[in-house]
Design a protein around this motif. Structure first.
Motif, PDB file in Angstrom:
ATOM      1  N   GLY A 258       0.847  -1.191   0.000  1.00 56.66           N
ATOM      2  CA  GLY A 258       0.000   0.000   0.000  1.00 56.66           C
ATOM      3  C   GLY A 258       0.879   1.235   0.000  1.00 56.66           C
ATOM      4  N   ASP A 259       0.421   2.288  -0.614  1.00 58.41           N
ATOM      5  CA  ASP A 259       1.156   3.564  -0.566  1.00 58.41           C
ATOM      6  C   ASP A 259       0.150   4.688  -0.782  1.00 58.41           C
ATOM      7  OD1 ASP A 259       0.607   3.636  -3.294  1.00 58.41           O
ATOM      8  OD2 ASP A 259       2.582   2.873  -3.865  1.00 58.41           O
ATOM      9  N   HIS A 261      -0.774   6.030  -3.305  1.00 58.65           N
ATOM     10  CA  HIS A 261      -1.570   5.887  -4.529  1.00 58.65           C
ATOM     11  C   HIS A 261      -2.686   4.854  -4.391  1.00 58.65           C
ATOM     12  CE1 HIS A 261       1.393   8.400  -6.396  1.00 58.65           C
ATOM     13  NE2 HIS A 261       2.346   7.562  -6.054  1.00 58.65           N
ATOM     14  N   GLY A 262      -2.534   3.930  -3.469  1.00 60.34           N
ATOM     15  CA  GLY A 262      -3.572   2.903  -3.358  1.00 60.34           C
ATOM     16  C   GLY A 262      -3.248   1.915  -2.248  1.00 60.34           C
ATOM     17  N   SER A 263      -4.312   1.408  -1.607  1.00 61.83           N
ATOM     18  CA  SER A 263      -4.127   0.444  -0.515  1.00 61.83           C
ATOM     19  C   SER A 263      -3.863  -0.945  -1.099  1.00 61.83           C
ATOM     20  CB  SER A 263      -5.404   0.401   0.328  1.00 61.83           C
ATOM     21  OG  SER A 263      -6.460  -0.086  -0.479  1.00 61.83           O
ATOM     22  N   PRO A 264      -3.384  -1.881  -0.268  1.00 61.20           N
ATOM     23  CA  PRO A 264      -3.245  -3.262  -0.753  1.00 61.20           C
ATOM     24  C   PRO A 264      -4.578  -3.817  -1.257  1.00 61.20           C
ATOM     25  CG  PRO A 264      -2.075  -2.983   1.334  1.00 61.20           C
ATOM     26  CD  PRO A 264      -2.847  -1.711   1.089  1.00 61.20           C
ATOM     27  N   ALA A 265      -5.672  -3.506  -0.554  1.00 60.65           N
ATOM     28  CA  ALA A 265      -6.977  -4.039  -0.963  1.00 60.65           C
ATOM     29  C   ALA A 265      -7.373  -3.500  -2.337  1.00 60.65           C
ATOM     30  CB  ALA A 265      -8.028  -3.668   0.078  1.00 60.65           C
ATOM     31  N   LEU A 266      -7.102  -2.223  -2.575  1.00 58.60           N
ATOM     32  CA  LEU A 266      -7.431  -1.652  -3.889  1.00 58.60           C
ATOM     33  C   LEU A 266      -6.607  -2.334  -4.985  1.00 58.60           C
ATOM     34  CD1 LEU A 266      -8.805   0.541  -5.704  1.00 58.60           C
ATOM     35  CD2 LEU A 266      -6.766   1.937  -5.311  1.00 58.60           C
ATOM     36  N   ARG A 267      -5.324  -2.506  -4.720  1.00 55.61           N
ATOM     37  CA  ARG A 267      -4.464  -3.135  -5.742  1.00 55.61           C
ATOM     38  C   ARG A 267      -4.900  -4.577  -6.016  1.00 55.61           C
ATOM     39  NH1 ARG A 267      -0.230   0.503  -4.117  1.00 55.61           N
ATOM     40  NH2 ARG A 267       0.561   1.489  -6.008  1.00 55.61           N
TER      41      ARG A 267
END
Ligand SMILES: Cc1cc2nc3c(=O)[nH]c(=O)nc-3n(C[C@H](O)[C@H](O)[C@H](O)COP(=O)(O)OP(=O)(O)OC[C@H]3O[C@@H](n4cnc5c(N)ncnc54)[C@H](O)[C@@H]3O)c2cc1C
Length: 287
Positions: A258-259, A261-267
């Motif tokens: 996650g960063d 730009h986007g969370s682990p769940a989003l990725r």
């Protein structure tokens, strides 16, 4: 900000390049298209003692057919690769990915070898060369090496290159009968580095993937092959049931970071969507 002072060298031969690499060691930096290095210098994220500008090295910008497949020279500009008829015919995956590499202005200067040597985890070309099972040929004093793309990327911005070695060219094996490619990515804006991308190369017949390589970008430190998702698809007709099984298997393949730009769940969610989209594209035609 301005860069810290550095010496500038523009060697005219590989021999001269090797001399400079030996002279400066870790304090020297190869300059190719400069699209990543120059911003890093300006922000003083990189402070090398010397730049070794390889843009005048002869023949490293060639795109040609060789005995082992399609050869793309390290200094081939992204733009030249994007519009190459040879690349479109013999490596359609790279042709499909290239318009996603930055913006047009960046592609006029950025180089194929620079993109691989930089090894940005969100870059398109590293994932493509792994999916195509390409090899990287290096040059260094005493003879270069041939490194499988799958072994070339070692970590974030880290490759198998030794300090005294440069990327010389990439060899993409011949496109065997029945193999198809597809590429897709999701980025906030066209030209931005992708949040997640997928390069796929497969041998497909009558809706069944007999062999498949699915390589994700933006979900880990290096281009990541989704071995479990691949295994769940091989030998099966691509349909709603096999795609759902592949999505479930993908959860075991990926542990995205996650960063801002986007969370682990989003990725993870985006990776699943791309899997469905790209695999469907592969069986419906691909390129
Ligand atoms: C706004 C912006 C957006 C971008 N978006 C994307 C994107 O979406 N996807 C993407 O993939 N890239 C993107 N890029 C980066 C671009 O593709 C660069 O061209 C690429 O990352 C590096 O290529 P270069 O030739 O410019 O290398 P340089 O900037 O000259 O060098 C990069 C690094 O690689 C080393 N290097 C270069 N060539 C060699 C070689 N032959 N052998 C050994 N070491 C070498 C250099 O020493 C340096 O450490 C973007 C850049 C910018 C500025």
């Amino acid at each position: 900000m301005k860069p810290a002072p550095f010496a500038y060298h523009r060697p005219a031969s590989l021999g001269e390049t090797f001399d400079l690499l030996a002279r400066y060691g870790d304090d020297g930096r190869i300059l190719a298209g400069g699209q990543s290095l120059v911003p890093a210098l300006n922000m003083r994220l990189a402070t090398p003692r010397a730049l070794i500008d390889i843009n005048r090295l002869p023949q490293l910008d060639q795109i040609r057919l060789g005995a082992d497949g399609l050869v793309i020279g390290a200094l081939a500009r992204h733009e030249a690769v994007e519009h190459s008829a040879l690349v479109a015919t013999h490596a359609p995956l790279i042709a499909a990915a290239m318009p996603h590499v930055g913006h047009e202005a960046i592609r006029t200067r950025g180089t194929f070898g620079g993109s691989l040597a930089l090894a940005d985890p969100a870059a398109e070309l590293p994932a493509c060369v792994v999916a195509l099972d390409a090899t990287v040929r290096t040059a260094r004093r005493g003879g270069g090496r041939t490194i499988r793309a799958a072994d070339f990327f070692r970590g974030i911005y880290t490759t198998a290159l030794a300090p005294e070695e440069i990327v010389a060219e990439v060899i993409v094996p011949p496109l065997a009968s029945g193999w198809r490619s597809a590429f897709a990515e999701l980025a906030r804006r066209q030209g931005d580095y992708a949040l997640v991308g997928l390069a796929a190369h497969a041998r497909v017949a009558q809706g069944v993937a007999h062999e498949i390589r699915l390589v994700f970008l933006g979900v880990g430190p290096i281009p990541l092959r989704a071995h479990a998702a691949e295994a769940s698809l091989v030998g099966r007709r691509v349909d709603a049931a096999s795609l759902t099984a592949a999505e479930a298997a993908l959860d075991g393949d990926l542990d995205p970071p996650g960063d801002v730009h986007g969370s682990p769940a989003l990725r993870r969610h985006l990776a699943r969507s791309l899997l469905r989209r790209v695999v469907t594209q592969l069986v419906e035609g691909g390129s």
